[in-house]
Structures are given as C-alpha cells and as structure tokens.
Write a protein that holds these residues in place. Sequence first.
Motif, PDB file in Angstrom:
ATOM      1  N   ILE A   1       1.825   3.567   5.886  1.00  0.00           N
ATOM      2  CA  ILE A   1       1.560   3.591   4.447  1.00  0.00           C
ATOM      3  C   ILE A   1       2.358   4.762   3.882  1.00  0.00           C
ATOM      4  N   PRO A   2       3.535   4.483   3.289  1.00  0.00           N
ATOM      5  CA  PRO A   2       4.382   5.572   2.799  1.00  0.00           C
ATOM      6  C   PRO A   2       3.968   6.015   1.401  1.00  0.00           C
ATOM      7  N   SER A   3       4.345   7.223   1.044  1.00  0.00           N
ATOM      8  CA  SER A   3       4.245   7.622  -0.353  1.00  0.00           C
ATOM      9  C   SER A   3       5.282   6.832  -1.151  1.00  0.00           C
ATOM     10  N   VAL A   4       5.118   6.829  -2.472  1.00  0.00           N
ATOM     11  CA  VAL A   4       6.090   6.125  -3.317  1.00  0.00           C
ATOM     12  C   VAL A   4       7.476   6.741  -3.136  1.00  0.00           C
ATOM     13  N   ALA A   5       7.528   8.067  -3.045  1.00  0.00           N
ATOM     14  CA  ALA A   5       8.822   8.734  -2.854  1.00  0.00           C
ATOM     15  C   ALA A   5       9.458   8.334  -1.532  1.00  0.00           C
ATOM     16  N   ALA A   6       8.653   8.264  -0.477  1.00  0.00           N
ATOM     17  CA  ALA A   6       9.191   7.860   0.829  1.00  0.00           C
ATOM     18  C   ALA A   6       9.673   6.419   0.785  1.00  0.00           C
ATOM     19  N   LEU A   7       8.908   5.549   0.140  1.00  0.00           N
ATOM     20  CA  LEU A   7       9.293   4.145   0.058  1.00  0.00           C
ATOM     21  C   LEU A   7      10.598   3.981  -0.714  1.00  0.00           C
TER      22      LEU A   7
ATOM     23  N   LEU B   1       0.838  -1.191   0.000  1.00  0.00           N
ATOM     24  CA  LEU B   1       0.000   0.000   0.000  1.00  0.00           C
ATOM     25  C   LEU B   1       0.877   1.247   0.000  1.00  0.00           C
ATOM     26  N   VAL B   2       0.432   2.254  -0.732  1.00  0.00           N
ATOM     27  CA  VAL B   2       1.162   3.522  -0.745  1.00  0.00           C
ATOM     28  C   VAL B   2       0.177   4.677  -0.616  1.00  0.00           C
ATOM     29  N   LEU B   3       0.726   5.796  -0.215  1.00  0.00           N
ATOM     30  CA  LEU B   3      -0.032   7.037  -0.069  1.00  0.00           C
ATOM     31  C   LEU B   3       0.183   7.895  -1.311  1.00  0.00           C
ATOM     32  N   GLU B   4      -0.880   8.354  -1.923  1.00  0.00           N
ATOM     33  CA  GLU B   4      -0.750   9.206  -3.097  1.00  0.00           C
ATOM     34  C   GLU B   4      -0.157  10.558  -2.695  1.00  0.00           C
ATOM     35  N   GLY B   5       0.622  11.145  -3.602  1.00  0.00           N
ATOM     36  CA  GLY B   5       1.252  12.428  -3.333  1.00  0.00           C
ATOM     37  C   GLY B   5       2.716  12.402  -3.715  1.00  0.00           C
ATOM     38  N   ASP B   6       3.305  13.579  -3.890  1.00  0.00           N
ATOM     39  CA  ASP B   6       4.683  13.682  -4.372  1.00  0.00           C
ATOM     40  C   ASP B   6       5.718  13.779  -3.259  1.00  0.00           C
ATOM     41  N   GLY B   7       5.306  14.059  -2.059  1.00  0.00           N
ATOM     42  CA  GLY B   7       6.259  14.229  -0.969  1.00  0.00           C
ATOM     43  C   GLY B   7       6.718  12.907  -0.390  1.00  0.00           C
ATOM     44  N   THR B   8       7.524  13.005   0.671  1.00  0.00           N
ATOM     45  CA  THR B   8       8.048  11.807   1.334  1.00  0.00           C
ATOM     46  C   THR B   8       7.321  11.567   2.650  1.00  0.00           C
ATOM     47  N   GLN B   9       5.995  11.689   2.606  1.00  0.00           N
ATOM     48  CA  GLN B   9       5.198  11.467   3.813  1.00  0.00           C
ATOM     49  C   GLN B   9       4.880   9.981   3.990  1.00  0.00           C
ATOM     50  N   ALA B  10       4.355   9.671   5.162  1.00  0.00           N
ATOM     51  CA  ALA B  10       3.815   8.341   5.436  1.00  0.00           C
ATOM     52  C   ALA B  10       2.565   8.507   6.289  1.00  0.00           C
ATOM     53  N   LEU B  11       1.533   7.766   5.941  1.00  0.00           N
ATOM     54  CA  LEU B  11       0.300   7.756   6.726  1.00  0.00           C
ATOM     55  C   LEU B  11       0.441   6.730   7.842  1.00  0.00           C
ATOM     56  N   VAL B  12       0.160   7.148   9.064  1.00  0.00           N
ATOM     57  CA  VAL B  12       0.124   6.236  10.210  1.00  0.00           C
ATOM     58  C   VAL B  12      -1.320   6.214  10.698  1.00  0.00           C
TER      59      VAL B  12
END
Length: 325
Positions: free
Chosen positions: A255-261, A230-241
Amino acid sequence: MDLSHFQPFLARLAATPLAPWRDALADASLARLGAGAHGDLARWESALAALPSLPEGEIRLNAACVGLQAITPLDSATAAILRQTLMRLHPWRKGPFCLHGLHLDTEWRSDWKWDRLADAISPLDGRLVLDVGCGNGYHGWRMLGAGARLVLGIDPTLLFVLQFLAINRYLARDELAVLPLGIEDLPDTVTGFDTVFSMGVLYHRRSPMDHLAELRRLLRPGGELVLETLVLEGDGTQALVPPGRYASMRNVWFIPSVAALSVWLRRCGFEAVRVVDVSRTSREEQRSTDWMHFQSLPDHLDPADPNQTVEGLPAPVRAILIARK
C-alpha cells in the motif's frame, strides 16, 4: 459453459484494431471455462437459465443504479422469481443495479467511485476500453453510457462473469463483455487500448511495478491509464507492507503513499501523472446488504477506532490517479 454468450462481443471486437487478438482471447476464455472450472459453475448456469423474461423497459447506463426502468409495473409473481433467481448468484459485490423496480443493493456503492473519476478522465466517446479486475462489469456499463465504442472487462472469478451475463440478459449490450481472464491470461502481444482501467487490483499484486508495466503495454501510445487503489496517508514516498492480513484480507501486498505511487508510475514510463481523488472508504460505501450477507468493511475496522483496521493498521484510504503512455 461455452463461448456462445460472448460471440456477439467477439464479432464486434473483430471489427476493431484489436481484431488480431480475438482468437487468442477466445481460446484463453475457453481454457478458463474448461478443466478446473469452479465446482458451482453448473449451479450458477442453472440460475442464469432460470431468469424470467421481462417486459420492455428503458435501458439506463448513465444512472447510479444501472439497469432497466419499467414502462409498466412488473407483476408480483415475476418480481419474486426475478429476485429469487438473482439471489442464487449471491454475493453481489459491485453495483447497484435496478431491474423493473428490483434494487440490487450491492456491497459496494460502485457509483460513488465512478462519480469521483467521471469528470477527470479523457472523454470515452468512441474509445476502446479495457477494465482489469472488473468484477461483474458495473463500471463497464457506465463506460458504455459515457460513450465508449467497446469495453472489454476481464475478471477470473466465474461468479462475477455469471452475474454480468445475468444483468446483460436484460440490457443486451454486445459492446461489453466480461471474460473469465486475469491480466496474466492476456496474450503477451496484445496492445492498442485507448483507455485502461485498473481499479482495486494493484494492492493484490505481488509485484506492483510489473502490474503497472503490464498496464502500460496494453495501451496505445498516448492512451490513458485510470488507476484506483489503496494508498497510505502521508507526504513521503513510503509503502506499507502488511505483515499478515490487512482488514482481514490475506492478499494485500503493498500500500504505497500517493507520492510513492506517482513515482512508481513515472518509473514505469508513464507521463502526465495526476491525482484526481483521495478518499477514505466509509462504512456507507462498503457494507453488508441483503445482496451480500457476508462480513464487510465495518466488521474489519477496530470497533474502538474506525481509523484503524482490526490488525491495528491504517484504515482503507483510496486514491485515483490518471497517467498517459
């Protein structure tokens, strides 16, 4: 339940570079099957023993519906027994499978996930493959169909192990096994896989960075990781907890963004990180069926806004990343 079902695979394992860990894997599997085994294990074993014999057929590993294509039609009585017996192993999560005309329409259209990654990964011809959290082994058969030399699937859920054994009763492939293990049950020294798959696991781990480090250790130098999560949509390096449940699941931690992952993978020592797919999970890909009667994805989305879960969080989006040790 003993290890007799797995001995042919373990014998093949002994003839590979993974041979030093054969006995440790066998011991760990036996421990899982021993004290504290699931209370329904005897019932599931009874279903396995009750499976009817089927006529010869064409084994199909490269088809969306993995299974056995009938040469001659199955008589109605045997078809009914086959369906009733396999249904005793309900719920069927990963698939689909087809056995002499019987279609196991599983909760997940796991073939869709395979189609997203099959052309992006390094060829599996002759490779030693590990599939972490493999469920009933559906993707393991697809890996064999793609030319893998040996596929070790691990999943601690005993029902999934029994489902694998049920299907393999008819496919009879010794190059694949689903052992009743979690990644934490693997020997600390085991390594040497050419390709490691971790699909649908990362967000269930309390420490995702530790999971990525474990996956890297399991690979030989130059080996390939195929990561789906699972990933979080968006361009930053965030992660949903998630503050509580996510899509009604209790055990979703990050759930990290693709960039964070991508950053996580590089921080763990992976190279050549690339994103090969990002897809929103649809109601057609994951849903309740005759073979999985319980609630599924459509029941856990906001009925007024399918882009949100019932908790008001972003609806599931999944990504596939490939990286090299």
